[in-house]
Design an enzyme around this catalytic site. Structure first.
Site, PDB file in Angstrom:
ATOM      1  N   ASP A   1       9.268   2.834   0.075  1.00 10.86           N
ATOM      2  CA  ASP A   1       8.182   3.447   0.834  1.00 10.86           C
ATOM      3  C   ASP A   1       8.326   2.997   2.281  1.00 10.86           C
ATOM      4  O   ASP A   1       7.926   1.896   2.638  1.00 10.86           O
ATOM      5  CB  ASP A   1       6.819   3.037   0.259  1.00 10.86           C
ATOM      6  CG  ASP A   1       5.676   3.655   1.054  1.00 10.86           C
ATOM      7  OD1 ASP A   1       5.947   4.297   2.096  1.00 10.86           O
ATOM      8  OD2 ASP A   1       4.514   3.488   0.638  1.00 10.86           O
TER       9      ASP A   1
ATOM     10  N   TYR B   1       0.847  -1.185   0.000  1.00  6.46           N
ATOM     11  CA  TYR B   1       0.000   0.000   0.000  1.00  6.46           C
ATOM     12  C   TYR B   1       0.881   1.233   0.000  1.00  6.46           C
ATOM     13  O   TYR B   1       1.840   1.305   0.765  1.00  6.46           O
ATOM     14  CB  TYR B   1      -0.891   0.002   1.241  1.00  6.46           C
ATOM     15  CG  TYR B   1      -1.777   1.221   1.393  1.00  6.46           C
ATOM     16  CD1 TYR B   1      -2.823   1.445   0.501  1.00  6.46           C
ATOM     17  CD2 TYR B   1      -1.585   2.126   2.433  1.00  6.46           C
ATOM     18  CE1 TYR B   1      -3.645   2.556   0.642  1.00  6.46           C
ATOM     19  CE2 TYR B   1      -2.408   3.239   2.580  1.00  6.46           C
ATOM     20  CZ  TYR B   1      -3.437   3.451   1.687  1.00  6.46           C
ATOM     21  OH  TYR B   1      -4.251   4.547   1.832  1.00  6.46           O
TER      22      TYR B   1
ATOM     23  N   LYS C   1       4.020   8.881   9.047  1.00  7.63           N
ATOM     24  CA  LYS C   1       3.728   8.299  10.362  1.00  7.63           C
ATOM     25  C   LYS C   1       4.665   8.794  11.483  1.00  7.63           C
ATOM     26  O   LYS C   1       4.468   9.889  11.966  1.00  7.63           O
ATOM     27  CB  LYS C   1       3.662   6.775  10.247  1.00  7.63           C
ATOM     28  CG  LYS C   1       2.533   6.376   9.262  1.00  7.63           C
ATOM     29  CD  LYS C   1       2.051   4.955   9.315  1.00  7.63           C
ATOM     30  CE  LYS C   1       0.766   4.830   8.508  1.00  7.63           C
ATOM     31  NZ  LYS C   1       0.879   4.065   7.269  1.00  7.63           N
TER      32      LYS C   1
HETATM   33  C1  LIG Z   1       0.206   4.600   5.830  1.00  6.89           C
HETATM   34  C2  LIG Z   1       0.990   4.367   4.607  1.00  6.89           C
HETATM   35  C3  LIG Z   1       0.950   5.248   3.512  1.00  6.89           C
HETATM   36  C4  LIG Z   1      -0.010   6.400   3.442  1.00  6.89           C
HETATM   37  O1  LIG Z   1       0.224   7.353   4.413  1.00  6.89           O
HETATM   38  P1  LIG Z   1      -0.982   8.366   4.803  1.00  6.89           P
HETATM   39  O2  LIG Z   1      -0.323   9.308   5.758  1.00  6.89           O
HETATM   40  O3  LIG Z   1      -2.042   7.527   5.395  1.00  6.89           O
HETATM   41  O4  LIG Z   1      -1.409   9.032   3.557  1.00  6.89           O
HETATM   42  C5  LIG Z   1       1.820   5.035   2.464  1.00  6.89           C
HETATM   43  N1  LIG Z   1       2.658   3.986   2.462  1.00  6.89           N
HETATM   44  C6  LIG Z   1       2.714   3.109   3.481  1.00  6.89           C
HETATM   45  C7  LIG Z   1       3.687   1.993   3.434  1.00  6.89           C
HETATM   46  C8  LIG Z   1       1.856   3.249   4.575  1.00  6.89           C
HETATM   47  O5  LIG Z   1       1.862   2.338   5.540  1.00  6.89           O
END
Ligand SMILES: *Cc1c(COP(=O)(O)O)cnc(C)c1O
Length: 426
Positions: A232, A137, A260
């Protein structure tokens, strides 16, 4: 009328992010009222050991008094200016040093970070196609909503409605941990692929670790074909270890995405990388990217405080690893003792318990065999025992420094009871 009923009246599904609706565990959500240390308290007066921790940001737990005291002074210093500030420079210096790269741009969410990093990779390489991995994701931007994880996995929506085909035609999807699949895809679209984006440890299809060989070959292959590699690290960054998880693989991506943890609980994201790539962003280059609240002073100050605590106290990571160790061993012992088909996966401080008959979990193909009904029963039992797990099978448990060993042992003890309960109700 319950608070959730009221919520549903004004918010689609009663929430501002789908996983919060608790749909995958088939019950009404709990509404958080306040948090303290390892605990979150709900609107009904219940107290839970929190293994969500806002999906990662609260690595130090809820409401640390030293951080709250500082935040009060930060409020007085001004919320936002729309001008450059010293704290942005400090954050940028800190982040690039911690990650081991040259430059960073701050944004407001992980979604923005990945979306912008991909635009930059396309602008830099002059190519359009991207590769992502099934079950990873990367936020909710159009081009990345293809076979993504967590919310979209649980809801079985592989591609969201409202995303034009033209937007996803350049998104190619490969199997996690399958280098041959990546090689074939690159061969088939030779010279057309701008970037490969990957969660270096997948945390949105449960926890799935890559093999060391896969990561090394992925780096070699992308480098050879002039394809940028994007890590990511919105979950893994500063959680699995201080800075980037690249140290675990001994490879260097071209770009990184963070979010995060680095905002200390405020909305934030960042993407970072080598100078020769990052300098293609506006106002220096021709890849447009902007944000009214990007680099927000409050978020920078609070995020930097958390990051400094993490840098100055490496024992925090040792503690999280130790707790993850205990959980992994404890869950495995319980699975054996109860004799239930289930499987624990773990990378550093990321832990996940899958229900189902597994001998390995390497990709989404494995993950999708999970018994989500069993997870629902497990979650419900644990909640009754005041342990708040992620309300979906395909999510990691998020540990925090505020948890002590007695809470971890309590969780393991209750896990055994919960497994027995799940077995009796299979
Ligand atoms: C949470 C998450 C996102 C998206 O971040 P948001 O702040 O919710 O937009 C993107 N990549 C990874 C791996 C994530 O866990």
């Amino acid at each position: 009328m319950t608070l959730f009923d009221q919520a549903k009246k004004y918010l689609p599904g009663g929430v501002n992010s789908p996983v919060r609706a608790f749909g995958s565990v088939n019950r009404e959500p709990i509404f958080a009222k306040y948090g303290k240390g390892a605990y979150v308290f709900d609107e009904d007066g219940n107290k839970y050991i929190d293994f969500i921790n806002s999906w990662g940001p609260l690595i130090l737990g809820h409401g640390r008094e030293d951080l709250i005291a500082k935040a009060e002074t930060y409020l007085k210093e001004g919320l936002t200016f729309g001008l450059p500030t010293r704290i942005e420079v400090e954050m940028a210096k800190f982040l690039t040093e911690a990650i081991g790269t040259d430059m960073v741009r701050m944004v407001n969410s992980g979604t923005e970070a990945t979306m912008s990093a991909i635009r930059l990779a396309r602008g830099f390489t002059g190519k359009d196609k991207i590769i992502k991995f099934e079950g990873c994701y990367h936020g909710h931007s159009d081009g990345l909503l293809v076979k993504s994880g967590s919310g979209t996995l649980t809801f079985n929506v592989q591609t969201s409605k409202g995303v034009p085909k033209d937007v996803t035609k350049d998104t190619l999807v490969c199997r996690y941990n399958d280098i041959e699949n990546v090689r074939e895809t690159i061969e088939k679209y030779k010279g057309e692929i701008a970037t490969v984006i990957i969660e270096p440890v997948a945390g949105n299809m449960g926890v799935v670790s890559p093999s060391l060989d896969f990561m090394k070959e992925l780096r070699a292959l992308t480098e050879k074909e002039n394809i940028l590699l994007i890590f990511d690290e919105v979950i893994t960054g500063f959680r699995c270890m201080f800075g980037s998880v690249k140290k675990a693989f001994g490879i260097e991506p071209d770009l990184y995405c963070f979010g995060k943890i680095i905002g200390g609980g405020l909305p934030v994201g960042a993407f970072a990388g080598k100078r020769e790539i990052m300098e293609h962003l506006t106002p220096l280059g021709e890849v447009y990217q902007a944000g009214t609240l990007s680099g927000n002073p409050l978020a920078m100050k609070m995020g930097l405080d958390v990051l400094r605590i993490l840098r100055d106290n490496p024992s925090i990571y040792d503690k999280l690893y130790h707790h993850a160790d205990l959980l992994e061993e404890g869950f495995n012992d319980n699975i054996k003792a109860v004799d239930l088909p289930a499987f624990t996966t773990r990378f550093k401080s990321m832990v996940c318990l899958f229900f189902g008959d597994f001998d390995q979990i390497k990709s989404y193909d494995d993950v999708k065999k999970a018994d989500t009904k069993a997870y629902e029963r497990y979650f419900t039992y644990m909640l009754k025992e005041n342990i708040l797990l992620p309300p979906a099978q395909f999510e990691a448990m998020f540990l925090s420094d505020a948890q002590d060993e007695s809470l971890i042992n309590y969780t393991i003890e209750k896990n055994k009871e919960a497994l027995k309960y799940v077995k009796e109700n299979l």
